[in-house]
Design a protein around this motif. Structure first.
Motif, PDB file in Angstrom:
ATOM      1  N   ARG A  52       0.819  -1.192   0.000  1.00 53.03           N
ATOM      2  CA  ARG A  52       0.000   0.000   0.000  1.00 53.03           C
ATOM      3  C   ARG A  52       0.861   1.253   0.000  1.00 53.03           C
ATOM      4  N   ASP A  53       0.260   2.341  -0.421  1.00 54.56           N
ATOM      5  CA  ASP A  53       0.857   3.661  -0.329  1.00 54.56           C
ATOM      6  C   ASP A  53       0.437   4.238   1.014  1.00 54.56           C
ATOM      7  N   ASN A  54       1.390   4.549   1.868  1.00 56.86           N
ATOM      8  CA  ASN A  54       1.045   5.014   3.216  1.00 56.86           C
ATOM      9  C   ASN A  54       0.387   6.382   3.226  1.00 56.86           C
ATOM     10  N   ALA A  55       0.611   7.172   2.202  1.00 58.86           N
ATOM     11  CA  ALA A  55       0.040   8.513   2.167  1.00 58.86           C
ATOM     12  C   ALA A  55      -1.404   8.511   1.681  1.00 58.86           C
ATOM     13  N   LYS A  56      -1.765   7.486   0.933  1.00 61.17           N
ATOM     14  CA  LYS A  56      -3.105   7.426   0.358  1.00 61.17           C
ATOM     15  C   LYS A  56      -3.665   6.035   0.585  1.00 61.17           C
ATOM     16  N   ILE A  57      -4.947   5.881   0.361  1.00 65.23           N
ATOM     17  CA  ILE A  57      -5.524   4.534   0.420  1.00 65.23           C
ATOM     18  C   ILE A  57      -5.418   3.949  -0.983  1.00 65.23           C
ATOM     19  N   THR A  58      -4.225   3.543  -1.303  1.00 62.13           N
ATOM     20  CA  THR A  58      -3.946   2.929  -2.598  1.00 62.13           C
ATOM     21  C   THR A  58      -3.214   1.624  -2.355  1.00 62.13           C
ATOM     22  N   VAL A  59      -3.702   0.587  -2.994  1.00 63.49           N
ATOM     23  CA  VAL A  59      -3.105  -0.730  -2.854  1.00 63.49           C
ATOM     24  C   VAL A  59      -2.574  -1.170  -4.207  1.00 63.49           C
ATOM     25  N   PHE A  60      -1.406  -1.775  -4.179  1.00 63.99           N
ATOM     26  CA  PHE A  60      -0.751  -2.228  -5.394  1.00 63.99           C
ATOM     27  C   PHE A  60      -0.659  -3.747  -5.397  1.00 63.99           C
ATOM     28  N   LEU A  61      -0.660  -4.312  -6.580  1.00 65.90           N
ATOM     29  CA  LEU A  61      -0.388  -5.733  -6.750  1.00 65.90           C
ATOM     30  C   LEU A  61       0.718  -5.860  -7.779  1.00 65.90           C
ATOM     31  N   GLN A  62       1.913  -6.168  -7.298  1.00 65.10           N
ATOM     32  CA  GLN A  62       3.047  -6.394  -8.188  1.00 65.10           C
ATOM     33  C   GLN A  62       3.032  -7.856  -8.606  1.00 65.10           C
ATOM     34  N   MET A  63       2.948  -8.088  -9.894  1.00 61.44           N
ATOM     35  CA  MET A  63       2.840  -9.450 -10.417  1.00 61.44           C
ATOM     36  C   MET A  63       4.066  -9.757 -11.265  1.00 61.44           C
ATOM     37  N   ASN A  64       4.864 -10.688 -10.787  1.00 60.38           N
ATOM     38  CA  ASN A  64       6.082 -11.096 -11.483  1.00 60.38           C
ATOM     39  C   ASN A  64       5.957 -12.535 -11.972  1.00 60.38           C
ATOM     40  N   SER A  65       6.839 -12.919 -12.874  1.00 60.35           N
ATOM     41  CA  SER A  65       6.856 -14.288 -13.412  1.00 60.35           C
ATOM     42  C   SER A  65       5.464 -14.727 -13.845  1.00 60.35           C
ATOM     43  N   LEU A  66       4.806 -13.868 -14.584  1.00 62.38           N
ATOM     44  CA  LEU A  66       3.430 -14.136 -14.981  1.00 62.38           C
ATOM     45  C   LEU A  66       3.335 -15.355 -15.894  1.00 62.38           C
TER      46      LEU A  66
END
Length: 123
Positions: A72-86
């Motif tokens: 997540r981004d601590n400054a905002k309510i934003t969540v990320f999904l990093q997808m590797n080796s797809l």
């Protein structure tokens, strides 16, 4: 008005990477869980990863452990999904969702949903 806005989907070759983002607004999400589901044609909507905003706890489906990372981004309510080796089997529409109750694997318990973003992995 609650909004979950996803971005970052696309077409990638097998072995490549993509990063999905989900920006949440319109609600106090402090005690909520933000997660990513995916749904391929003809299949169920399955939870891929989840992040507890209050504790920083994480959940990953077995199929993505070691390849996907939720953060997540601590400054905002934003969540990320990093997808590797797809892999081609990762191809699906990915949905961001929010809930404050469980069981988290039951998608009907998730109150808020984004519009979905397509991820296509070619072989």
């Amino acid at each position: 008005q609650v909004q979950l806005v996803e971005s970052g989907g696309g077409l990638v070759q097998a072995g490549g990477s993509l990063r999905l983002s989900c920006a949440a607004s319109g609600h106090t999400f402090t005690s909520y869980i933000l997660g990513w589901f995916r749904q391929a044609p003809g299949k169920e909507r399955d939870l891929v990863a989840a992040f507890w905003l209050s504790s920083g706890g994480e959940y990953y489906a077995d199929s993505v452990k070691g390849r996907f990372t939720i953060s997540r981004d601590n400054a905002k309510i934003t969540v990320f999904l990093q997808m590797n080796s797809l892999k081609p089997e990762d191809t699906a529409v990915y949905y961001c969702a929010a809930t404050n109750r469980g069981p988290i694997l039951d998608h009907t318990q998730w109150a808020y949903w984004g519009q979905g973003t397509q991820v296509t992995v070619s072989s």
